[in-house]
Design a protein around this motif. Structure first.
Motif, PDB file in Angstrom:
ATOM      1  N   UNK A  33       0.816  -1.218   0.000  1.00  0.00           N
ATOM      2  CA  UNK A  33       0.000   0.000   0.000  1.00  0.00           C
ATOM      3  C   UNK A  33       0.847   1.265   0.000  1.00  0.00           C
ATOM      4  N   UNK A  34       1.998   1.221   0.653  1.00  0.00           N
ATOM      5  CA  UNK A  34       2.829   2.432   0.760  1.00  0.00           C
ATOM      6  C   UNK A  34       3.814   2.604  -0.393  1.00  0.00           C
ATOM      7  N   UNK A  35       4.291   1.495  -0.947  1.00  0.00           N
ATOM      8  CA  UNK A  35       5.361   1.577  -1.927  1.00  0.00           C
ATOM      9  C   UNK A  35       4.913   1.268  -3.359  1.00  0.00           C
ATOM     10  N   UNK A  36       4.163   0.195  -3.514  1.00  0.00           N
ATOM     11  CA  UNK A  36       3.842  -0.282  -4.859  1.00  0.00           C
ATOM     12  C   UNK A  36       2.559   0.334  -5.406  1.00  0.00           C
ATOM     13  N   UNK A  37       1.530   0.411  -4.571  1.00  0.00           N
ATOM     14  CA  UNK A  37       0.226   0.896  -5.032  1.00  0.00           C
ATOM     15  C   UNK A  37       0.277   2.310  -5.631  1.00  0.00           C
ATOM     16  N   UNK A  38       0.983   3.273  -5.030  1.00  0.00           N
ATOM     17  CA  UNK A  38       1.050   4.601  -5.654  1.00  0.00           C
ATOM     18  C   UNK A  38       1.630   4.562  -7.073  1.00  0.00           C
ATOM     19  N   UNK A  39       2.626   3.725  -7.293  1.00  0.00           N
ATOM     20  CA  UNK A  39       3.215   3.595  -8.632  1.00  0.00           C
ATOM     21  C   UNK A  39       2.200   2.994  -9.601  1.00  0.00           C
ATOM     22  N   UNK A  40       1.469   1.985  -9.152  1.00  0.00           N
ATOM     23  CA  UNK A  40       0.464   1.351 -10.003  1.00  0.00           C
ATOM     24  C   UNK A  40      -0.627   2.338 -10.395  1.00  0.00           C
TER      25      UNK A  40
END
Length: 541
Positions: A33-40
């Motif tokens: 939620x903190x690292x990957x989701x914003x990029x997606x």
């Protein structure tokens, strides 16, 4: 270390492995939620590849997906594992299962239709709603209080038929659904019938949908008791040849051979082989709960790498678009040049070719988008994912390893799994070095008269033969010196460098065990110790 790693440290000792699982699950969810989701979200990853992960995706039990052509025994295989019927089960020689059925644990027996299932936040199926009513009307969840399902869930898929009509008449993208499940399950079991090894076009496309999930795939050659040994060799070779044309990997897939249903074997010549294969498959399935955290971590890493590559592709297309005129022409040119763009990005960012999505599928999807609305590259989002992969993942992996050592071993229990360990029917019971374990008489005694005749031809002195004389007889077995040396060590019970008649008989018995294809024990089992040497052995504490 992460702040969530130290959470409930004291409670972990009280509740065993459960807190460990919750800690790891919480860590994975937090990282995503903190690292990957914003990029997606920034680069529309969910529209191109896979919907966003939800809490249920991290918390669900290990899942097994069964795929195969019709009448290969998928539903029967599930019933074999559970040892009971489940709601929605239909078995027959004709195509019977026309739906995806998620077989899961429930306190009461019942079923939930697809439209209701995809709105349940406790189930990991909410994102399947994007496949529409045509799919949801062919999707259901069967719940029942079965001990096996306390540890794993099983997904039964529709039998695959040959021909174009079957593919079109489904009303939904069958391969896309399989790909969605493949990304989330722990095992993909491909079932084949020993009498039907042809791989239809749709089955071939279904297998190709598992691209990137090769480590999860296992193959079962079912109904193998319906052919004799010579035919089975040919069937196995034909299956491996067919799979080699569809699954483009240098590694050879693991194929389990057997008859996975609770009926008498039609051909018992290969019973020992089928038992060993079933045990291997059961061990693989039983280990899934223990490896669930590692699998979820591995899938998160694969997803993060794909999200990074997707961001590079989308931002490159955005950068190449003109500000004013010629946008459509430029879009067509970029889509056509996508293979070249892949190579360029590989060199620029040092990315492996295997991390890129399939070119053809990406080109088809890009046709529907306005490249000018894509985002430019945001280095901070990339750095966050890189930091996660470089630092956070290694720390989490260390936590998983530590917790695995501290927590009790988690194994799938119940159903057919209990039948392989109960009574004298577990693998190898009464065979090889275990033969005679339940008998009062020394098992070697039945062949000892024959061994005694050999013993007295080797010139014993004071009732014992030297190593030189023993070697003359033992090497006639043609076993390697390393094996014979182990046999000597096991047989020389008093460690005096010589063998009396009982020790020699034991050595011959151990040679026979090895020649029959069984493994030697690392230490001599009590029931194999010669009677005259049993008192001299030190007693266990």
């Amino acid at each position: 270390m992460f702040s969530w790693m130290g959470r409930q440290a004291g409670g972990r000792e009280r509740s065993g492995g459960m807190d460990a699982v919750q800690t790891v699950t919480g860590g994975l969810r937090s990282l995503y939620q903190r690292k990957v989701l914003p990029l997606e979200e920034a680069y529309r990853f969910h529209e191109f590849h896979s919907p966003a992960l939800e809490d249920a995706d991290f918390e669900n039990k290990p899942m097994i997906l069964l795929v195969g052509q019709y009448s290969t025994g998928k539903t029967t295989f599930i019933r074999y594992l559970l040892e009971q019927d489940f709601p929605g089960m239909r078995i027959g020689p004709e195509p019977t299962t026309d739906s995806f059925i998620a077989v899961m644990y429930g306190e009461t027996e019942g079923s939930t239709p697809g439209n209701a299932l995809v709105v349940d936040p406790k189930k990991p199926f909410r994102k399947l709603s994007r496949f529409g009513n045509a799919f949801l009307n062919r999707f259901m969840c069967s719940q029942l209080p079965n001990q096996v399902l306390k540890s794993i869930s099983i997904i039964d898929s529709p039998g695959i038929l040959s021909g174009e009509k079957q593919r079109i008449s489904r009303g939904y993208d069958f391969c896309q659904v399989l790909q969605w499940f493949a990304e989330r399950v722990d095992r993909i079991i491909l079932l084949f019938d020993a009498h039907k090894l042809d791989i239809s076009d749709e089955f071939s496309e279904a297998i190709k949908a598992f691209r990137g999930q090769d480590d999860k795939i296992r193959v079962v050659l079912n109904k193998a008791d319906q052919v004799d040994t010579q035919q089975l060799m040919r069937v196995y070779g034909a299956l491996m040849w067919s799979l080699g044309k569809v699954i483009n990997t240098p590694e050879v897939l693991r194929v389990y051979i057997g008859s996975f249903w609770a009926q008498p074997l039609q051909n018992t010549d290969n019973r020992r082989l089928f038992e060993a294969e079933a045990q291997d498959l059961f061990r693989d399935i039983q280990s899934l709960p223990q490896k669930a955290a590692v699998r979820k971590l591995n899938d998160l890493i694969k997803r993060a790498r794909l999200a990074k590559v997707h961001a590079y592709i989308i931002s490159y297309l955005k950068k190449e678009m003109p500000n004013m005129f010629g946008k459509e022409n430029k879009k067509r040119e970029l889509i056509y040049r996508l293979p070249e763009i892949y190579v360029q990005l590989q060199r620029e960012y040092q990315i492996s070719a295997g991390d890129f999505p399939e070119v053809k599928a990406m080109q088809e999807q890009l046709e529907n988008y306005d490249f000018t609305k894509f985002h430019s590259l945001k280095p901070k989002l990339i750095e966050a994912v890189d930091n996660m992969l470089t630092n956070k993942i290694s720390s989490l992996m260390g936590l998983i390893s530590q917790e695995e050592m501290n927590m009790p071993t988690q194994m799938v229990q119940g159903g057919a799994f209990d039948g392989t360990t109960e009574g004298p029917f577990n693998q190898g019971y009464g065979e090889g070095a275990k033969e005679g374990a339940d008998e009062e008489e020394w098992v070697v005694a039945k062949d000892k008269p024959v061994y005694d005749e050999l013993f007295y031809t080797l010139s014993p002195i004071n009732g014992k033969i030297s190593g030189v004389n023993a070697k003359k007889e033992m090497v006639t077995s043609k076993l390697p010196n390393s094996v014979l040396g182990k046999i000597w060590k096991l047989a020389d019970c008093d460690c005096d460098g010589m063998l009396d008649e009982e020790e020699f008989a034991l050595a011959k018995h151990l040679i026979k065990i090895k020649l029959d294809g069984y493994e030697l024990p690392n230490s001599l089992p009590p029931h194999l110790v010669p009677p005259s040497h049993r008192k001299s052995l030190p007693k266990a504490d």
